[in-house]
Design a protein around this motif. Structure first.
Motif, PDB file in Angstrom:
ATOM      1  N   GLU A 154       0.820  -1.214   0.000  1.00 45.24           N
ATOM      2  CA  GLU A 154       0.000   0.000   0.000  1.00 45.24           C
ATOM      3  C   GLU A 154       0.856   1.269   0.000  1.00 45.24           C
ATOM      4  O   GLU A 154       0.439   2.302  -0.516  1.00 45.24           O
ATOM      5  N   ALA A 155       2.062   1.171   0.563  1.00 44.35           N
ATOM      6  CA  ALA A 155       2.958   2.330   0.627  1.00 44.35           C
ATOM      7  C   ALA A 155       3.961   2.347  -0.520  1.00 44.35           C
ATOM      8  O   ALA A 155       4.894   3.162  -0.515  1.00 44.35           O
ATOM      9  N   LEU A 156       3.768   1.476  -1.517  1.00 42.34           N
ATOM     10  CA  LEU A 156       4.777   1.266  -2.557  1.00 42.34           C
ATOM     11  C   LEU A 156       5.150   2.551  -3.283  1.00 42.34           C
ATOM     12  O   LEU A 156       6.338   2.830  -3.487  1.00 42.34           O
ATOM     13  N   ASP A 157       4.172   3.342  -3.676  1.00 40.27           N
ATOM     14  CA  ASP A 157       4.480   4.575  -4.410  1.00 40.27           C
ATOM     15  C   ASP A 157       5.378   5.493  -3.590  1.00 40.27           C
ATOM     16  O   ASP A 157       6.349   6.069  -4.101  1.00 40.27           O
ATOM     17  N   GLY A 158       5.078   5.618  -2.306  1.00 39.42           N
ATOM     18  CA  GLY A 158       5.891   6.463  -1.437  1.00 39.42           C
ATOM     19  C   GLY A 158       7.277   5.908  -1.230  1.00 39.42           C
ATOM     20  O   GLY A 158       8.267   6.667  -1.218  1.00 39.42           O
ATOM     21  N   ILE A 159       7.377   4.594  -1.066  1.00 38.98           N
ATOM     22  CA  ILE A 159       8.692   3.959  -0.886  1.00 38.98           C
ATOM     23  C   ILE A 159       9.553   4.168  -2.129  1.00 38.98           C
ATOM     24  O   ILE A 159      10.736   4.527  -2.037  1.00 38.98           O
ATOM     25  N   LEU A 160       8.964   3.963  -3.296  1.00 38.86           N
ATOM     26  CA  LEU A 160       9.711   4.157  -4.544  1.00 38.86           C
ATOM     27  C   LEU A 160      10.109   5.617  -4.742  1.00 38.86           C
ATOM     28  O   LEU A 160      11.091   5.907  -5.419  1.00 38.86           O
ATOM     29  N   GLY A 161       9.370   6.512  -4.134  1.00 38.21           N
ATOM     30  CA  GLY A 161       9.671   7.925  -4.275  1.00 38.21           C
ATOM     31  C   GLY A 161      10.749   8.442  -3.352  1.00 38.21           C
ATOM     32  O   GLY A 161      11.174   9.598  -3.479  1.00 38.21           O
ATOM     33  N   VAL A 162      11.231   7.601  -2.437  1.00 35.39           N
ATOM     34  CA  VAL A 162      12.262   8.037  -1.500  1.00 35.39           C
ATOM     35  C   VAL A 162      13.599   8.156  -2.217  1.00 35.39           C
ATOM     36  O   VAL A 162      14.069   7.208  -2.854  1.00 35.39           O
ATOM     37  N   ARG A 163      14.206   9.313  -2.104  1.00 38.19           N
ATOM     38  CA  ARG A 163      15.529   9.521  -2.692  1.00 38.19           C
ATOM     39  C   ARG A 163      16.537   8.619  -1.977  1.00 38.19           C
ATOM     40  O   ARG A 163      16.614   8.603  -0.754  1.00 38.19           O
ATOM     41  N   GLY A 164      17.289   7.861  -2.742  1.00 42.55           N
ATOM     42  CA  GLY A 164      18.258   6.946  -2.162  1.00 42.55           C
ATOM     43  C   GLY A 164      17.816   5.499  -2.184  1.00 42.55           C
ATOM     44  O   GLY A 164      18.630   4.603  -1.956  1.00 42.55           O
ATOM     45  N   ILE A 165      16.550   5.245  -2.456  1.00 47.15           N
ATOM     46  CA  ILE A 165      16.078   3.880  -2.669  1.00 47.15           C
ATOM     47  C   ILE A 165      16.222   3.583  -4.157  1.00 47.15           C
ATOM     48  O   ILE A 165      15.616   4.238  -5.005  1.00 47.15           O
ATOM     49  N   ASP A 166      17.045   2.583  -4.476  1.00 46.15           N
ATOM     50  CA  ASP A 166      17.348   2.281  -5.873  1.00 46.15           C
ATOM     51  C   ASP A 166      16.407   1.247  -6.476  1.00 46.15           C
ATOM     52  O   ASP A 166      16.319   1.131  -7.704  1.00 46.15           O
ATOM     53  N   GLY A 167      15.747   0.479  -5.628  1.00 45.98           N
ATOM     54  CA  GLY A 167      14.856  -0.541  -6.145  1.00 45.98           C
ATOM     55  C   GLY A 167      14.118  -1.229  -5.022  1.00 45.98           C
ATOM     56  O   GLY A 167      14.333  -0.946  -3.831  1.00 45.98           O
ATOM     57  N   VAL A 168      13.239  -2.123  -5.411  1.00 54.66           N
ATOM     58  CA  VAL A 168      12.495  -2.930  -4.442  1.00 54.66           C
ATOM     59  C   VAL A 168      12.809  -4.398  -4.688  1.00 54.66           C
ATOM     60  O   VAL A 168      13.195  -4.794  -5.798  1.00 54.66           O
ATOM     61  N   PHE A 169      12.649  -5.182  -3.647  1.00 58.53           N
ATOM     62  CA  PHE A 169      12.968  -6.609  -3.704  1.00 58.53           C
ATOM     63  C   PHE A 169      11.843  -7.351  -3.010  1.00 58.53           C
ATOM     64  O   PHE A 169      11.532  -7.073  -1.845  1.00 58.53           O
ATOM     65  N   VAL A 170      11.217  -8.273  -3.723  1.00 55.55           N
ATOM     66  CA  VAL A 170      10.065  -8.982  -3.182  1.00 55.55           C
ATOM     67  C   VAL A 170      10.495 -10.266  -2.484  1.00 55.55           C
ATOM     68  O   VAL A 170      11.250 -11.068  -3.035  1.00 55.55           O
ATOM     69  N   GLY A 171       9.988 -10.440  -1.259  1.00 57.00           N
ATOM     70  CA  GLY A 171      10.091 -11.710  -0.555  1.00 57.00           C
ATOM     71  C   GLY A 171       8.776 -12.440  -0.735  1.00 57.00           C
ATOM     72  O   GLY A 171       7.802 -12.156  -0.022  1.00 57.00           O
ATOM     73  N   PRO A 172       8.673 -13.379  -1.693  1.00 59.33           N
ATOM     74  CA  PRO A 172       7.371 -13.945  -2.037  1.00 59.33           C
ATOM     75  C   PRO A 172       6.778 -14.845  -0.959  1.00 59.33           C
ATOM     76  O   PRO A 172       5.553 -15.014  -0.917  1.00 59.33           O
ATOM     77  N   GLY A 173       7.614 -15.416  -0.097  1.00 64.23           N
ATOM     78  CA  GLY A 173       7.084 -16.234   0.981  1.00 64.23           C
ATOM     79  C   GLY A 173       6.266 -15.403   1.949  1.00 64.23           C
ATOM     80  O   GLY A 173       5.084 -15.675   2.212  1.00 64.23           O
ATOM     81  N   ASP A 174       6.879 -14.350   2.487  1.00 61.88           N
ATOM     82  CA  ASP A 174       6.159 -13.465   3.398  1.00 61.88           C
ATOM     83  C   ASP A 174       5.008 -12.759   2.692  1.00 61.88           C
ATOM     84  O   ASP A 174       3.940 -12.565   3.278  1.00 61.88           O
ATOM     85  N   PHE A 175       5.228 -12.376   1.433  1.00 61.02           N
ATOM     86  CA  PHE A 175       4.164 -11.693   0.710  1.00 61.02           C
ATOM     87  C   PHE A 175       2.950 -12.606   0.548  1.00 61.02           C
ATOM     88  O   PHE A 175       1.796 -12.156   0.662  1.00 61.02           O
ATOM     89  N   SER A 176       3.199 -13.892   0.302  1.00 62.70           N
ATOM     90  CA  SER A 176       2.066 -14.816   0.143  1.00 62.70           C
ATOM     91  C   SER A 176       1.304 -14.997   1.450  1.00 62.70           C
ATOM     92  O   SER A 176       0.079 -15.144   1.446  1.00 62.70           O
ATOM     93  N   ILE A 177       2.016 -14.973   2.574  1.00 61.86           N
ATOM     94  CA  ILE A 177       1.340 -15.056   3.875  1.00 61.86           C
ATOM     95  C   ILE A 177       0.466 -13.824   4.079  1.00 61.86           C
ATOM     96  O   ILE A 177      -0.698 -13.923   4.490  1.00 61.86           O
TER      97      ILE A 177
END
Length: 253
Positions: A154-177
């Protein structure tokens, strides 16, 4: 070329996943065909000492080293970079505030608050007294914020907008839970395809990278075309088990 340069040029890179902290195991994994090696401090057995020694082995073998730090250990993000890591993965980045704290630890001023402390003379710092590393570090070291909860999604747009964050990395196990409201841990669930596609799409739209942990080759083949180009594949204990099984099966056949 650095890990950052290769990913930004459009390459797909596959990383080994190291959970076993023994130096000989790290060296053996670094000698495989993987493009990079990721040392896991969150769920794997790695600690500061094994990361310090392990990064040296990986660098000596010409592979880019990556470290996944424990939850909230942003101080370790800075130390991993000082030890020679080219990228750091931070788990459970669930808010813009989490992302800002992570970015602050990863980047030198004026982007962040990383303290100057070059440790490895052969990790790209340039000639003594030069500003080579300072000039390039913010661009050439990658901060991957893990997206693995509904709050993070839900906060993805804001996280991607943070200066200094170069990318995102998905943990599919926790995400599936999280996505199943605690009913299952199933990275292969078809219910994940739409949100994970959205994550990669949004990252690409703002010029940032998308990575993912792939428990097996089928998973990697499924998500690579959707925009995930930094893919960590399974883990070292699995490599040993799969290799042994292949040998035994071949003999018995």
């Amino acid at each position: 070329m650095s890990l950052a340069s290769r990913l930004r040029s459009g390459e797909t890179l596959l990383s080994a996943w190291s959970a076993l902290p023994e130096p000989l195991t790290i060296e053996a994994v670094a000698r495989t065909a993987f493009d990079a090696v990721t040392l896991d401090m969150q769920h794997g057995g790695h600690d500061e000492q094994s990361v310090l020694y392990g990064l040296g082995l990986i660098l000596a073998l010409g592979k880019p080293p990556v470290v996944r730090i424990p939850v909230g250990r942003f101080d370790m993000a800075s130390r991993a970079l000082d030890f020679g890591a080219e990228a750091v993965i931070a788990p459970m980045i669930n808010s813009v505030e989490d992302a800002e704290r992570f970015a602050a630890a990863m980047k030198y001023p004026p982007v962040g608050e990383r303290s100057w402390g070059p440790f490895r003379s052969n990790a790209g710092y340039g000639e003594r007294g030069s500003n080579d590393y300072l000039t390039n570090a913010n661009r050439e070291t990658l901060a991957f914020a893990m997206i693995e909860t509904r709050a993070a999604f839900e906060a993805l747009d804001g996280i991607l907008g943070v200066r200094g964050i170069d990318g995102v990395f998905v943990g599919p196990g926790d995400f599936s839970i999280a996505w199943s409201n605690g009913r299952e841990s199933n990275p292969a669930s078809d219910a994940l395809v739409e949100p994970l596609t959205e994550i990669a799409r949004k990252a690409s739209a703002v010029g940032k990278l998308a990575g993912i942990y792939a428990p097996n080759p089928d998973f990697a083949r499924r998500y690579n075309p959707l925009g995930y180009r930094f893919i960590t594949v399974s883990h070292d204990t699995s490599y040993i088990q799969l290799g042994a099984k292949a040998l035994v099966d071949a003999i018995k056949a």
